[in-house]
Design an enzyme around this catalytic site. Structure first.
Site, PDB file in Angstrom:
ATOM      1  N   ARG A 182      35.079  36.191  50.129  1.00 19.45           N
ATOM      2  CA  ARG A 182      35.070  37.631  49.882  1.00 19.45           C
ATOM      3  C   ARG A 182      34.744  38.316  51.203  1.00 19.45           C
ATOM      4  O   ARG A 182      34.458  37.655  52.193  1.00 19.45           O
ATOM      5  CB  ARG A 182      33.981  37.944  48.821  1.00 19.45           C
ATOM      6  CG  ARG A 182      34.142  39.248  48.046  1.00 19.45           C
ATOM      7  CD  ARG A 182      35.288  39.204  47.090  1.00 19.45           C
ATOM      8  NE  ARG A 182      35.242  40.254  46.091  1.00 19.45           N
ATOM      9  CZ  ARG A 182      35.783  41.456  46.209  1.00 19.45           C
ATOM     10  NH1 ARG A 182      36.393  41.806  47.313  1.00 19.45           N
ATOM     11  NH2 ARG A 182      35.730  42.319  45.205  1.00 19.45           N
ATOM     12  N   LYS A 183      34.715  39.651  51.202  1.00 18.93           N
ATOM     13  CA  LYS A 183      34.279  40.359  52.404  1.00 18.93           C
ATOM     14  C   LYS A 183      32.841  39.979  52.766  1.00 18.93           C
ATOM     15  O   LYS A 183      32.081  39.529  51.887  1.00 18.93           O
ATOM     16  CB  LYS A 183      34.370  41.876  52.183  1.00 18.93           C
ATOM     17  CG  LYS A 183      33.257  42.404  51.309  1.00 18.93           C
ATOM     18  CD  LYS A 183      33.405  43.850  50.859  1.00 18.93           C
ATOM     19  CE  LYS A 183      33.304  44.861  51.942  1.00 18.93           C
ATOM     20  NZ  LYS A 183      33.095  46.249  51.361  1.00 18.93           N
ATOM     21  N   CYS A 447      31.975  52.670  48.243  1.00 20.59           N
ATOM     22  CA  CYS A 447      32.125  52.648  49.710  1.00 20.59           C
ATOM     23  C   CYS A 447      31.292  53.754  50.347  1.00 20.59           C
ATOM     24  O   CYS A 447      30.880  53.646  51.494  1.00 20.59           O
ATOM     25  CB  CYS A 447      33.592  52.842  50.088  1.00 20.59           C
ATOM     26  SG  CYS A 447      34.684  51.639  49.340  1.00 20.59           S
TER      27      CYS A 447
HETATM   28 FE1  SRM Z   1      35.091  50.008  50.850  1.00 17.16          FE
HETATM   29  C1  SRM Z   1      37.563  48.595  49.028  1.00 17.16           C
HETATM   30  C2  SRM Z   1      37.198  52.280  52.050  1.00 17.16           C
HETATM   31  C3  SRM Z   1      32.782  50.837  53.172  1.00 17.16           C
HETATM   32  C4  SRM Z   1      32.704  48.408  48.995  1.00 17.16           C
HETATM   33  N1  SRM Z   1      37.079  50.322  50.622  1.00 17.16           N
HETATM   34  C5  SRM Z   1      37.929  49.603  49.840  1.00 17.16           C
HETATM   35  C6  SRM Z   1      39.369  50.027  50.082  1.00 17.16           C
HETATM   36  C7  SRM Z   1      39.916  49.098  51.120  1.00 17.16           C
HETATM   37  C8  SRM Z   1      40.218  49.984  48.811  1.00 17.16           C
HETATM   38  C9  SRM Z   1      41.675  50.259  49.066  1.00 17.16           C
HETATM   39  O1  SRM Z   1      42.418  49.339  49.411  1.00 17.16           O
HETATM   40  O2  SRM Z   1      42.071  51.403  48.940  1.00 17.16           O
HETATM   41  C10 SRM Z   1      39.140  51.475  50.605  1.00 17.16           C
HETATM   42  C11 SRM Z   1      40.183  52.009  51.559  1.00 17.16           C
HETATM   43  C12 SRM Z   1      40.380  53.500  51.314  1.00 17.16           C
HETATM   44  C13 SRM Z   1      40.936  54.213  52.504  1.00 17.16           C
HETATM   45  O3  SRM Z   1      42.155  54.456  52.557  1.00 17.16           O
HETATM   46  O4  SRM Z   1      40.143  54.610  53.362  1.00 17.16           O
HETATM   47  C14 SRM Z   1      37.733  51.357  51.150  1.00 17.16           C
HETATM   48  N2  SRM Z   1      35.069  51.223  52.396  1.00 17.16           N
HETATM   49  C15 SRM Z   1      35.992  52.163  52.677  1.00 17.16           C
HETATM   50  C16 SRM Z   1      35.519  53.111  53.758  1.00 17.16           C
HETATM   51  C17 SRM Z   1      36.631  53.631  54.655  1.00 17.16           C
HETATM   52  C18 SRM Z   1      34.766  54.285  53.096  1.00 17.16           C
HETATM   53  C19 SRM Z   1      34.522  55.464  54.024  1.00 17.16           C
HETATM   54  O5  SRM Z   1      35.128  56.498  53.772  1.00 17.16           O
HETATM   55  O6  SRM Z   1      33.781  55.325  54.984  1.00 17.16           O
HETATM   56  C20 SRM Z   1      34.482  52.202  54.454  1.00 17.16           C
HETATM   57  C21 SRM Z   1      35.090  51.355  55.524  1.00 17.16           C
HETATM   58  C22 SRM Z   1      34.060  50.556  56.259  1.00 17.16           C
HETATM   59  C23 SRM Z   1      34.625  49.833  57.447  1.00 17.16           C
HETATM   60  O7  SRM Z   1      34.756  50.469  58.492  1.00 17.16           O
HETATM   61  O8  SRM Z   1      34.921  48.631  57.339  1.00 17.16           O
HETATM   62  C24 SRM Z   1      34.054  51.330  53.283  1.00 17.16           C
HETATM   63  N3  SRM Z   1      33.118  49.625  51.081  1.00 17.16           N
HETATM   64  C25 SRM Z   1      32.319  50.154  52.058  1.00 17.16           C
HETATM   65  C26 SRM Z   1      30.950  49.924  51.743  1.00 17.16           C
HETATM   66  C27 SRM Z   1      29.744  50.488  52.507  1.00 17.16           C
HETATM   67  C28 SRM Z   1      29.152  49.562  53.519  1.00 17.16           C
HETATM   68  O9  SRM Z   1      29.779  48.598  53.980  1.00 17.16           O
HETATM   69  O10 SRM Z   1      28.013  49.840  53.867  1.00 17.16           O
HETATM   70  C29 SRM Z   1      30.923  49.236  50.535  1.00 17.16           C
HETATM   71  C30 SRM Z   1      29.681  48.828  49.718  1.00 17.16           C
HETATM   72  C31 SRM Z   1      28.885  47.804  50.435  1.00 17.16           C
HETATM   73  C32 SRM Z   1      29.409  46.410  50.255  1.00 17.16           C
HETATM   74  O11 SRM Z   1      30.556  46.126  50.588  1.00 17.16           O
HETATM   75  O12 SRM Z   1      28.640  45.576  49.784  1.00 17.16           O
HETATM   76  C33 SRM Z   1      32.301  49.047  50.142  1.00 17.16           C
HETATM   77  N4  SRM Z   1      35.134  48.683  49.297  1.00 17.16           N
HETATM   78  C34 SRM Z   1      34.048  48.192  48.658  1.00 17.16           C
HETATM   79  C35 SRM Z   1      34.488  47.378  47.565  1.00 17.16           C
HETATM   80  C36 SRM Z   1      33.577  46.587  46.582  1.00 17.16           C
HETATM   81  C37 SRM Z   1      33.265  45.235  47.169  1.00 17.16           C
HETATM   82  C38 SRM Z   1      32.917  44.197  46.154  1.00 17.16           C
HETATM   83  O13 SRM Z   1      32.251  43.210  46.535  1.00 17.16           O
HETATM   84  O14 SRM Z   1      33.320  44.298  44.993  1.00 17.16           O
HETATM   85  C39 SRM Z   1      35.896  47.433  47.560  1.00 17.16           C
HETATM   86  C40 SRM Z   1      36.839  46.738  46.570  1.00 17.16           C
HETATM   87  C41 SRM Z   1      37.038  45.286  46.906  1.00 17.16           C
HETATM   88  O15 SRM Z   1      36.699  44.800  47.984  1.00 17.16           O
HETATM   89  O16 SRM Z   1      37.566  44.612  46.024  1.00 17.16           O
HETATM   90  C42 SRM Z   1      36.260  48.270  48.653  1.00 17.16           C
HETATM   91 FE1  SF4 Z   2      36.042  52.989  48.109  1.00 12.51          FE
HETATM   92 FE2  SF4 Z   2      36.054  55.573  47.597  1.00 12.51          FE
HETATM   93 FE3  SF4 Z   2      38.317  54.182  47.471  1.00 12.51          FE
HETATM   94 FE4  SF4 Z   2      36.490  53.774  45.620  1.00 12.51          FE
HETATM   95  S1  SF4 Z   2      37.564  55.720  45.992  1.00 12.51           S
HETATM   96  S2  SF4 Z   2      37.586  52.176  46.771  1.00 12.51           S
HETATM   97  S3  SF4 Z   2      34.613  54.084  46.728  1.00 12.51           S
HETATM   98  S4  SF4 Z   2      37.127  54.565  49.286  1.00 12.51           S
END
Ligand code: SRM
Ligand code: SF4
Length: 519
Positions: A182-183, A447
């Site tokens: 996973r991530k 996120c």
């Molecule tokens: Fe996230 C999936 C955006 C930080 C938990 N996240 C996604 C996706 C890739 C889903 C998708 O394919 O559309 C989102 C992309 C949307 C887009 O177009 O931007 C997305 N995550 C983001 C960002 C861009 C939010 C933001 O606006 O800042 C952050 C990018 C971080 C980076 O630079 O790498 C982001 N995501 C986070 C965080 C916060 C953190 O890391 O502190 C979390 C919660 C912490 C964690 O991961 O434990 C987070 N994202 C998730 C999850 C749930 C993970 C899980 O274990 O289930 C998903 C869904 C998944 O992975 O299946 C997800």
């Molecule tokens: Fe992450 Fe927001 Fe997209 Fe949900 S809606 S996956 S919290 S960026």
């Protein structure tokens, strides 16, 4: 590294895609894929494997991709910011960028045919987007004021870059660490204020003295997902603040996580695949022993206490650096959203007034460093400050928001623009005496870290007047800094049009806000 799937182990959907062809394989197939065009591409390549290169297909804007970079520690230089601004500029109104909650940058509006050239540009300026999505180690986070913070204990920037180089084979892609179950999130804190959110990283290092030697205590297993939010727990070990020790530890954990993913059942259910499940399944003692076996030596027991003693800073405003006569200036970037013009301006300001560095924060803001004392006034009178204030109103100041409906197909609600509008409205109506950190997140993936906010807002849907409408779940009690703690659900199913009234009351009741007296 392909997973050796035995017939007795049921693989989840993503594992099956990876078993058919490794995620990183698209690195060598890029030209062929571009020629094929996204419309004709195999779904596994388009929707899953391209993310190994940081290239995200966006079902909301088909044909316009998102490119997620790696910006370890959130540190960029003028040349890099200018190159990124030029990339965004070529897409006109469709181009933009977001500062992410992992102090990283995502570029929007990208066309697949331009990706090979964009990669050449990234390489020229020393950046990469490799392994920034899916089952990889995500952007490495650290204090955004490393090396300039007067209170700092360890400048972690070089160590962080070396760690990224080890994980990604110098940005070229590393088969050893590209098929995690996973991530995985890693953060290294060198300051006293837990600016990295150690509590929600799979691996976090926090400063601690052991026998007067400075190093890190290690916590593991923190994560947030739709099913569960878990605070990290102590691994019971301490490592010295040396590059090798830190890299050995992190790579050791990554190897153990990768190699045991199948036998320990992590590759069966995506919902039970994060590092915490391995740590809990084995217990911390066995987890530690396996990591020691992997790295080939014993790890020291954790120091009794760590040195995280301060409230979390937001870094906005003018702050003296540890280098006498210089200041760092934190600029508020509304909801972390950038356009080409703003990116060029940040680069120009860093070049004109600072040492050419632009640093990003997990609060989705930017910092310009090394501004001499006698240049501060001129800096603050620049037109950029009208758009990016150093002292925004209370709610606007601490707002964090995920991408939301504009680009993310998981989103249940619009986030960034609504978050800004609600903050602006309530800032105008109320005098709020203390900092209130509102974290918006468009769906339960969180996120935008709703559980870390003083008030967290998580997208949902409810029925109202016979219609399905956008709504939120509200979390409260999230604490950051030295007493970090995840927030809990306080309200469910609040339609977004009822939100300002409810928030106004919460701010008055719980945060001492008072209605503004108008003349
Ligand atoms: Fe996230 C999936 C955006 C930080 C938990 N996240 C996604 C996706 C890739 C889903 C998708 O394919 O559309 C989102 C992309 C949307 C887009 O177009 O931007 C997305 N995550 C983001 C960002 C861009 C939010 C933001 O606006 O800042 C952050 C990018 C971080 C980076 O630079 O790498 C982001 N995501 C986070 C965080 C916060 C953190 O890391 O502190 C979390 C919660 C912490 C964690 O991961 O434990 C987070 N994202 C998730 C999850 C749930 C993970 C899980 O274990 O289930 C998903 C869904 C998944 O992975 O299946 C997800
Ligand atoms: Fe992450 Fe927001 Fe997209 Fe949900 S809606 S996956 S919290 S960026």
């Amino acid at each position: 590294m392909a997973v050796d799937a035995t017939p007795s182990v049921k693989l989840n959907k993503v594992e099956k895609v990876k078993a058919a062809k490794d995620g990183l394989a698209v690195r060598d197939e890029l030209e062929k894929l571009v020629e094929q065009g996204w419309e004709n591409m195999d779904k596994g390549d388009l929707e899953v494997r391209l993310k190994w290169l940081g290239v995200f297909f966006r079902p909301v804007t088909p044909g316009l991709f998102m490119l997620r970079l790696r910006v370890p520690h959130g540190c960029l230089n003028v040349e890099q910011m200018t190159a990124l601004a030029e990339i965004v500029q070529q897409y006109g109104d469709e181009g933009s960028a977001d500062i992410t909650t992992r102090q990283n940058l995502q570029l929007r509006g990208i066309r697949l045919e331009d990706v090979p050239n964009i990669f050449k540009t990234l390489k020229r300026v020393g950046l990469t987007s490799i392994q920034s999505g899916m089952d990889n180690v995500r952007n490495l986070t650290g204090s955004p004021v490393a090396g300039i913070d007067p209170d700092e204990l360890i400048d972690t920037r070089e160590m962080m870059q070396k760690l990224q180089d080890a994980i990604t084979s110098d940005g070229e892609g590393n088969p050893r660490f590209t098929n995690l179950p996973r991530k995985l999130n890693i953060a290294i804190e060198g300051a006293r204020d837990n600016s990295i959110h150690a509590e929600i990283n799979d691996i976090a290092l926090v400063p601690a003295f052991k026998n007067d030697v400075l190093g890190f205590n290690v916590v593991v297993g923190g994560y947030i997902s739709a099913q569960r939010a878990a605070e990290s727990i102590p691994m019971g070990v301490w490592v010295p603040a040396e590059d090798k020790a830190v890299i050995d530890l992190c790579c050791g954990i990554l190897s153990v996580y990768t190699d045991n993913g199948l036998t320990e059942g992590l590759r069966t259910s995506r919902a039970k695949a994060r590092l915490m499940w391995l740590v809990e399944g084995w217990g911390v003692e066995k987890f530690r022993a396996e990591v020691e076996k992997e790295i080939g030596y014993s790890l020291a027991a954790a120091a009794e206490q760590d040195e995280v003693t301060q409230e979390k800073k937001d870094h906005l405003g003018v702050h003296p650096q540890k280098q006498e006569g210089f200041n760092y200036i934190g600029l508020h970037i509304p909801a972390g959203r950038l356009d080409a013009e703003l990116m060029f301006e940040l680069a120009r300001m860093a070049d004109t007034y600072g040492n050419g560095e632009i640093r990003l924060t997990v609060e989705q803001n930017a910092i310009i460093s090394y501004v001499p004392g006698d240049s501060v006034e001129a800096f603050l009178s620049e037109p950029l400050l009208e758009r990016c204030s150093i002292e925004p109103d209370t709610l606007t100041r601490s707002l964090v928001s995920c991408t939301g409906k504009a680009y993310c197909n998981f989103a249940l609600i619009d986030t960034k623009s609504r978050a800004m509008a609600v903050a602006k409205q309530l800032d105008a109506e109320l005098d709020i005496p203390e900092r209130v950190r509102m974290h918006w997140t468009g769906c339960p993936n969180s996120c935008g870290q709703a559980q870390a906010g003083d008030i967290g807002l998580m997208g949902a849907k409810v029925r109202k007047d016979g219609k399905t409408v956008e709504a939120v779940k509200i979390f409260t009690g999230g604490q950051v800094g030295h007493n970090s703690k995840l927030g809990e659900i306080a309200h469910k199913g609040i339609p977004c049009d009822e939100l300002p009234d409810l928030l106004r009351q919460m701010l008055i009741d719980d945060f001492g806000a008072k209605p503004k007296v108008t003349a």
